[in-house]
Design a protein around this motif. Structure first.
Motif, PDB file in Angstrom:
ATOM      1  N   GLU A 212       0.816  -1.223   0.000  1.00  0.00           N
ATOM      2  CA  GLU A 212       0.000   0.000   0.000  1.00  0.00           C
ATOM      3  C   GLU A 212       0.847   1.269   0.000  1.00  0.00           C
ATOM      4  O   GLU A 212       0.549   2.210  -0.764  1.00  0.00           O
ATOM      5  N   LEU A 215       2.000   1.852  -3.564  1.00  0.00           N
ATOM      6  CA  LEU A 215       0.961   2.450  -4.404  1.00  0.00           C
ATOM      7  C   LEU A 215       0.889   3.958  -4.192  1.00  0.00           C
ATOM      8  O   LEU A 215       0.821   4.737  -5.150  1.00  0.00           O
ATOM      9  N   GLU A 216       0.921   4.370  -2.950  1.00  0.00           N
ATOM     10  CA  GLU A 216       0.828   5.802  -2.646  1.00  0.00           C
ATOM     11  C   GLU A 216       2.068   6.547  -3.134  1.00  0.00           C
ATOM     12  O   GLU A 216       1.969   7.645  -3.696  1.00  0.00           O
ATOM     13  N   PHE A 220      -0.559   7.171  -6.511  1.00  0.00           N
ATOM     14  CA  PHE A 220      -1.958   6.760  -6.458  1.00  0.00           C
ATOM     15  C   PHE A 220      -2.601   7.122  -5.129  1.00  0.00           C
ATOM     16  O   PHE A 220      -1.937   7.141  -4.085  1.00  0.00           O
ATOM     17  N   ARG A 221      -3.896   7.365  -5.185  1.00  0.00           N
ATOM     18  CA  ARG A 221      -4.728   7.423  -3.982  1.00  0.00           C
ATOM     19  C   ARG A 221      -5.533   6.133  -3.939  1.00  0.00           C
ATOM     20  O   ARG A 221      -6.225   5.785  -4.896  1.00  0.00           O
ATOM     21  N   ILE A 222      -5.411   5.401  -2.848  1.00  0.00           N
ATOM     22  CA  ILE A 222      -6.151   4.146  -2.714  1.00  0.00           C
ATOM     23  C   ILE A 222      -7.586   4.483  -2.341  1.00  0.00           C
ATOM     24  O   ILE A 222      -7.868   4.953  -1.245  1.00  0.00           O
ATOM     25  N   TYR A 237      -7.445  -3.679  -5.062  1.00  0.00           N
ATOM     26  CA  TYR A 237      -7.324  -2.247  -4.814  1.00  0.00           C
ATOM     27  C   TYR A 237      -7.872  -1.467  -6.010  1.00  0.00           C
ATOM     28  O   TYR A 237      -7.558  -1.794  -7.151  1.00  0.00           O
ATOM     29  N   CYS A 239      -7.332   2.146  -7.297  1.00  0.00           N
ATOM     30  CA  CYS A 239      -6.373   3.226  -7.064  1.00  0.00           C
ATOM     31  C   CYS A 239      -6.553   4.296  -8.140  1.00  0.00           C
ATOM     32  O   CYS A 239      -6.645   3.978  -9.330  1.00  0.00           O
TER      33      CYS A 239
END
Length: 242
Positions: A212, A215-216, A220-222, A237, A239
């Motif tokens: 996670e 990803l950020e 990305f915003r989850i 997810y 995203c």
């Protein structure tokens, strides 16, 4: 239907060879011939999610690690442009045959991977990946996720499903034994205990609390997390590219 080869050349000598990490079985035409029955994957739920998120007749969707193309074959009937990307010649051969049989003209087949795919044309609205990112070690997952963000337009969506360990390290033995105990009794019926154990030993599924932040960090915003169907070893997810 159109095709183009891996578009990334001239990588440095330290760059990862994704084909070597793909798993020999995924490159074997004999194995691929029975893959869909073994995997038992119905793409409808993922297609419904993508449509809920805005996939429509004007959308471009890139499927990274498309395999035999269960999702691309379904989604191509909805979106404007579908790019199916995989490193396996055998997998793409099956997809090519099925797309031609279905008369789909908006499917582009590209032999490449997360680290070598070069997107052409308008930025993608959606990227989809199912059970493929775990082939990469974590260092390379982080690089792959940055590359995925670069494929997408701002506000574009990544739908990522993968084998992800959502338990704490201290729970590893118990959680993995529970997972392996649910394995199929024979390879013809699904993934056996031996195959799942090989996955744990030799592939690169990671903990959710490592994935996670990647990803950020990639931009990305989850927006959504779903680990409800398989609480210990699977997660998905949604995203949004910032």
């Amino acid at each position: 239907m159109s095709e183009r080869p891996n578009g990334a050349g001239g990588q440095p000598d330290w760059w990862l060879d994704e084909l070597a990490h793909a798993g020999n079985e995924h490159l074997d035409p004999g194995y691929v011939a029975g893959y869909d029955r073994k995997a038992g994957h119905d793409p409808q739920a993922d297609l419904d999610t993508l449509c809920r998120l805005g996939l429509d007749a004007d959308s471009t969707l890139v499927d990274l690690g498309s395999g035999t193309g269960r999702l691309p074959l379904a989604a191509a009937r909805i979106c404007r442009r579908l790019v199916a990307v995989d490193v396996s010649t055998a997998m793409l051969g099956r997809l090519r045959e099925d797309a031609a049989r279905a008369g789909l003209t908006n499917v582009e087949i590209v032999q490449a991977g997360f680290l070598s795919y070069v997107h052409q044309g308008r930025a993608a609205d959606f990227v989809y990946s199912r059970h493929a990112l775990h082939q990469l070690p974590d260092f390379w997952k982080a690089i792959a996720l940055v590359r995925i963000a670069d494929i997408l337009r701002p506000g574009g969506v990544l739908l990522l499903r993968d084998l992800v360990y959502t338990f704490d390290p201290a729970q590893t033995a118990g959680e993995l034994e529970t997972w392996l105990a649910s394995a199929a009794g024979s390879a013809a019926d699904g993934w056996t205990r031996a195959e799942l154990a090989t996955h744990v030993r030799e592939e690169h599924s990671t903990f959710s609390w490592l994935l996670e932040p990647m990803l950020e960090k990639a931009g990305f915003r989850i927006a959504e997390v779903d680990a409800s169907r398989h609480p210990a070893t699977y997660a998905s997810y949604v995203c949004v590219r910032r």
